[in-house]
Design a protein around this motif. Structure first.
Motif, PDB file in Angstrom:
ATOM      1  N   VAL A 384       0.849  -1.190   0.000  1.00  0.00           N
ATOM      2  CA  VAL A 384       0.000   0.000   0.000  1.00  0.00           C
ATOM      3  C   VAL A 384       0.889   1.245   0.000  1.00  0.00           C
ATOM      4  O   VAL A 384       1.681   1.445   0.925  1.00  0.00           O
ATOM      5  CB  VAL A 384      -0.943   0.004   1.213  1.00  0.00           C
ATOM      6  N   ALA A 385       0.751   2.065  -1.017  1.00  0.00           N
ATOM      7  CA  ALA A 385       1.633   3.232  -1.164  1.00  0.00           C
ATOM      8  C   ALA A 385       1.611   4.123   0.068  1.00  0.00           C
ATOM      9  O   ALA A 385       2.656   4.561   0.559  1.00  0.00           O
ATOM     10  CB  ALA A 385       1.225   4.026  -2.402  1.00  0.00           C
ATOM     11  N   ARG A 386       0.423   4.411   0.565  1.00  0.00           N
ATOM     12  CA  ARG A 386       0.303   5.303   1.721  1.00  0.00           C
ATOM     13  C   ARG A 386       1.006   4.718   2.939  1.00  0.00           C
ATOM     14  O   ARG A 386       1.645   5.440   3.710  1.00  0.00           O
ATOM     15  CB  ARG A 386      -1.174   5.538   2.020  1.00  0.00           C
ATOM     16  N   ALA A 387       0.896   3.405   3.132  1.00  0.00           N
ATOM     17  CA  ALA A 387       1.548   2.756   4.269  1.00  0.00           C
ATOM     18  C   ALA A 387       3.069   2.862   4.162  1.00  0.00           C
ATOM     19  O   ALA A 387       3.762   3.113   5.150  1.00  0.00           O
ATOM     20  CB  ALA A 387       1.120   1.293   4.357  1.00  0.00           C
ATOM     21  N   GLY A 391       5.555   5.013   6.673  1.00  0.00           N
ATOM     22  CA  GLY A 391       6.516   4.215   7.432  1.00  0.00           C
ATOM     23  C   GLY A 391       5.907   3.154   8.329  1.00  0.00           C
ATOM     24  O   GLY A 391       6.546   2.689   9.269  1.00  0.00           O
ATOM     25  N   ASP A 392       4.666   2.750   8.034  1.00  0.00           N
ATOM     26  CA  ASP A 392       4.033   1.704   8.848  1.00  0.00           C
ATOM     27  C   ASP A 392       3.348   0.704   7.926  1.00  0.00           C
ATOM     28  O   ASP A 392       2.218   0.898   7.485  1.00  0.00           O
ATOM     29  CB  ASP A 392       3.010   2.308   9.811  1.00  0.00           C
ATOM     30  N   THR A 393       4.043  -0.376   7.625  1.00  0.00           N
ATOM     31  CA  THR A 393       3.521  -1.382   6.685  1.00  0.00           C
ATOM     32  C   THR A 393       3.060  -2.653   7.407  1.00  0.00           C
ATOM     33  O   THR A 393       2.928  -3.705   6.787  1.00  0.00           O
ATOM     34  CB  THR A 393       4.598  -1.746   5.649  1.00  0.00           C
ATOM     35  N   ARG A 394       2.790  -2.555   8.690  1.00  0.00           N
ATOM     36  CA  ARG A 394       2.299  -3.722   9.430  1.00  0.00           C
ATOM     37  C   ARG A 394       0.871  -4.055   9.017  1.00  0.00           C
ATOM     38  O   ARG A 394       0.055  -3.179   8.811  1.00  0.00           O
ATOM     39  CB  ARG A 394       2.355  -3.454  10.938  1.00  0.00           C
ATOM     40  N   GLY A 395       0.573  -5.356   8.911  1.00  0.00           N
ATOM     41  CA  GLY A 395      -0.789  -5.797   8.689  1.00  0.00           C
ATOM     42  C   GLY A 395      -1.153  -6.046   7.237  1.00  0.00           C
ATOM     43  O   GLY A 395      -0.301  -6.064   6.344  1.00  0.00           O
ATOM     44  N   PHE A 396      -2.455  -6.253   7.001  1.00  0.00           N
ATOM     45  CA  PHE A 396      -2.978  -6.512   5.655  1.00  0.00           C
ATOM     46  C   PHE A 396      -4.480  -6.275   5.596  1.00  0.00           C
ATOM     47  O   PHE A 396      -5.153  -6.186   6.629  1.00  0.00           O
ATOM     48  CB  PHE A 396      -2.653  -7.939   5.202  1.00  0.00           C
ATOM     49  N   MET A 397      -4.993  -6.147   4.373  1.00  0.00           N
ATOM     50  CA  MET A 397      -6.432  -6.093   4.110  1.00  0.00           C
ATOM     51  C   MET A 397      -6.871  -7.456   3.592  1.00  0.00           C
ATOM     52  O   MET A 397      -6.132  -8.104   2.849  1.00  0.00           O
ATOM     53  CB  MET A 397      -6.766  -5.044   3.044  1.00  0.00           C
ATOM     54  N   LYS A 398      -8.071  -7.849   3.944  1.00  0.00           N
ATOM     55  CA  LYS A 398      -8.562  -9.164   3.532  1.00  0.00           C
ATOM     56  C   LYS A 398     -10.065  -9.081   3.322  1.00  0.00           C
ATOM     57  O   LYS A 398     -10.781  -8.472   4.120  1.00  0.00           O
ATOM     58  CB  LYS A 398      -8.224 -10.185   4.626  1.00  0.00           C
ATOM     59  N   HIS A 445      -5.626   9.872  -4.653  1.00  0.00           N
ATOM     60  CA  HIS A 445      -4.282   9.338  -4.406  1.00  0.00           C
ATOM     61  C   HIS A 445      -3.526  10.303  -3.498  1.00  0.00           C
ATOM     62  O   HIS A 445      -3.632  11.513  -3.651  1.00  0.00           O
ATOM     63  CB  HIS A 445      -3.542   9.189  -5.737  1.00  0.00           C
ATOM     64  N   PRO A 446      -2.741   9.813  -2.526  1.00  0.00           N
ATOM     65  CA  PRO A 446      -2.527   8.406  -2.181  1.00  0.00           C
ATOM     66  C   PRO A 446      -3.193   8.072  -0.842  1.00  0.00           C
ATOM     67  O   PRO A 446      -2.560   8.110   0.220  1.00  0.00           O
ATOM     68  CB  PRO A 446      -1.008   8.333  -2.047  1.00  0.00           C
ATOM     69  N   LEU A 447      -4.454   7.748  -0.853  1.00  0.00           N
ATOM     70  CA  LEU A 447      -5.160   7.326   0.352  1.00  0.00           C
ATOM     71  C   LEU A 447      -4.980   5.828   0.590  1.00  0.00           C
ATOM     72  O   LEU A 447      -4.680   5.074  -0.330  1.00  0.00           O
ATOM     73  CB  LEU A 447      -6.652   7.617   0.222  1.00  0.00           C
ATOM     74  N   TYR A 448      -5.232   5.411   1.840  1.00  0.00           N
ATOM     75  CA  TYR A 448      -5.295   3.977   2.117  1.00  0.00           C
ATOM     76  C   TYR A 448      -6.420   3.351   1.296  1.00  0.00           C
ATOM     77  O   TYR A 448      -6.298   2.238   0.785  1.00  0.00           O
ATOM     78  CB  TYR A 448      -5.536   3.723   3.607  1.00  0.00           C
TER      79      TYR A 448
END
Length: 461
Positions: A384-387, A391-398, A445-448
């Motif tokens: 995810v570009a915004r993540a 600087g916080d790329t922890r986790g995921f969407m499902k 752009h660039p939203l979550y």
């Protein structure tokens, strides 16, 4: 015996707006509250905890700032100042709710504890002394729930904490031991770890947040362990003992092996139990289940006509937004001639760990249990570009979808702004917007939210 048209027992998130609406509709109304206006949410739940979570996140961001090129040499957690800010916000919300009730015509506020004496009669032990006898044709019970205290040897001999009493701490515990690895325990665990406590979570199940999909639990475990939170699963505390030094020794059984662990504080977070004991519901003829939850039908009416139960006291999903929705259903049915019920209403929720864990609808596990023909898609926050930029790329969407109808059946998000992302998908589900439309929807752009394009592009039609 004072006669009212309507009596509400409990000034929680259903009771307060319902009281105002009933009084405005011309009903002579009384609302009874034994403690504080606003219920658990304002006084012991959402408002204070999310205020503290914000302080904890600021501490975390300060500790991680070097990765973004900002070097903070030293910072200090000022727990008395954090508590003061929390108390001020709680009083602001509580006073606002109480003032709203006090300014409502045709409404009496009674501070005391209610107990039924008959079918639709009750006695109230007033907080300032004395007793009052009341009756009404319509009665609404909104007394909520409280911490369930498990039967652990020695627990009663220590000054254990609950989700209510821990809010009064003006110091950082040296080592906080948490009994229970679900939503309440994990929020407090991460919070106090960030304030500087050593934290150990003891969970009886094989994994934390065990009601969620296994990969959700694994991701959350990884996130919390990265912050040096010690998580013990398949574990039970069998004994607690306080030493003369003030330290507490916990005897813990993990996979049939027993060991001792020393801590300074113990938080009990294994669940909630309805506050029905003092109500003397037998006198009113109101039925409860084996756990003490008030039994209601889909319109939230008890087995006694004219007596309703709203919010946590009836069991089911224990969320503020569900309590508030209960109020809207009951009021609209009674006074706006609607025919609403609780069947199939959406149950969104969000755990305010950092990152958030949010969910709506079916998850993958439930879909498999129901043997549904579904597809599951997953997008790591690392894509995810915004993540990446924040600087916080922890986790995921499902998401779980029906490939035939292209409907979204459910979604779970672990990530920054996870609750907000989940809510977008909830709105799509409510409005019948299918995933193939979201796939090519134009988001700023660039939203979550923009990454919902990529989430659904992964589905092969």
């Amino acid at each position: 015996m004072k006669q009212y048209d309507a009596i509400i027992i409990g000034a929680g998130q259903a009771g307060v707006p319902l009281a105002k609406k009933l009084a405005a509709a011309g009903k002579k109304t009384a609302i009874i509250e034994k403690r504080f206006i606003g219920g658990t949410c304002i006084n012991d739940g959402c408002t204070p905890t999310k205020t503290l979570v914000s302080s904890a996140k600021m501490a975390y961001q300060a500790s991680q700032s070097a990765a973004l090129g900002i070097k903070i040499k030293k910072f200090r957690v000022d727990m008395p100042a954090i508590k003061k800010r929390k108390d001020e916000i709680v009083h602001q919300f509580r006073d606002g709710a109480q003032n709203g009730l006090e300014q409502t015509k045709n409404l009496d506020i009674i501070f005391g504890e209610a107990s039924f004496t008959g079918n639709k009669t009750m006695s109230v032990q007033l907080n300032d002394g004395g007793e009052s006898e009341l009756k009404a044709k319509l009665i609404f019970i909104n007394t909520g729930a409280k911490t369930f205290i498990p039967d652990v040897e020695g627990l009663g001999d220590i000054d254990y904490l609950t989700s209510t009493s821990i809010l009064d701490l003006d110091h950082v515990p040296e080592h906080l031991l948490i009994i229970g690895g679900n939503y309440i325990g994990l929020e407090f665990g991460q919070m106090f770890r960030r304030f500087g406590s050593k934290v150990t979570v003891v969970e009886r199940a094989s994994r934390i947040v065990s009601r969620e999909d296994e990969d959700i639990s694994e991701e959350m475990t990884e996130i919390l362990e990265a912050e040096k939170i010690n998580i013990l699963t398949n574990s039970t505390i069998t004994k607690l003992k306080k030493k003369k030094s003030g330290k507490i020794t916990a005897t813990i059984t993990t996979d049939r092996e027993e060991h001792n662990l020393k801590c300074s504080h113990v938080l009990v977070a294994v669940g909630r139990t309805p506050q029905t004991e003092a109500l003397n519901l037998v006198k009113a003829g109101v039925k409860t289940d084996e756990r003490g939850n008030i039994a209601v039908n889909s319109k939230l009416e008890t087995n006694v006509k004219g007596i309703y139960a709203l919010g946590d006291v009836k069991g089911g999903p224990a969320f503020t937004h569900i309590s508030y929705n209960d109020y809207t259903i009951v009021y609209r049915n009674l006074f706006e001639k609607e025919d609403l019920n609780t069947n199939d209403r959406p149950i969104p929720y969000c755990m305010f760990t950092d990152p958030q864990l949010a969910r709506i609808g079916l998850d993958e596990t439930e879909a498999k249990k129901q043997k549904l023909n579904v597809k599951t898609v997953k997008l790591p926050m690392a894509y995810v570009a915004r993540a990446i930029e924040t600087g916080d790329t922890r986790g995921f969407m499902k998401a779980v979808v029906d490939p035939k109808t292209k409907k979204i059946l459910g979604a779970t998000v672990i990530g920054e702004q996870g609750g907000e992302i989940m809510t977008i998908l909830q709105m799509a589900m409510e409005g019948g917007i299918t995933y193939d439309r979201i796939r090519y929807c134009v988001f700023a752009h660039p939203l979550y939210a923009e990454s919902l394009n990529n989430l659904f592009i992964a589905i092969e039609d």
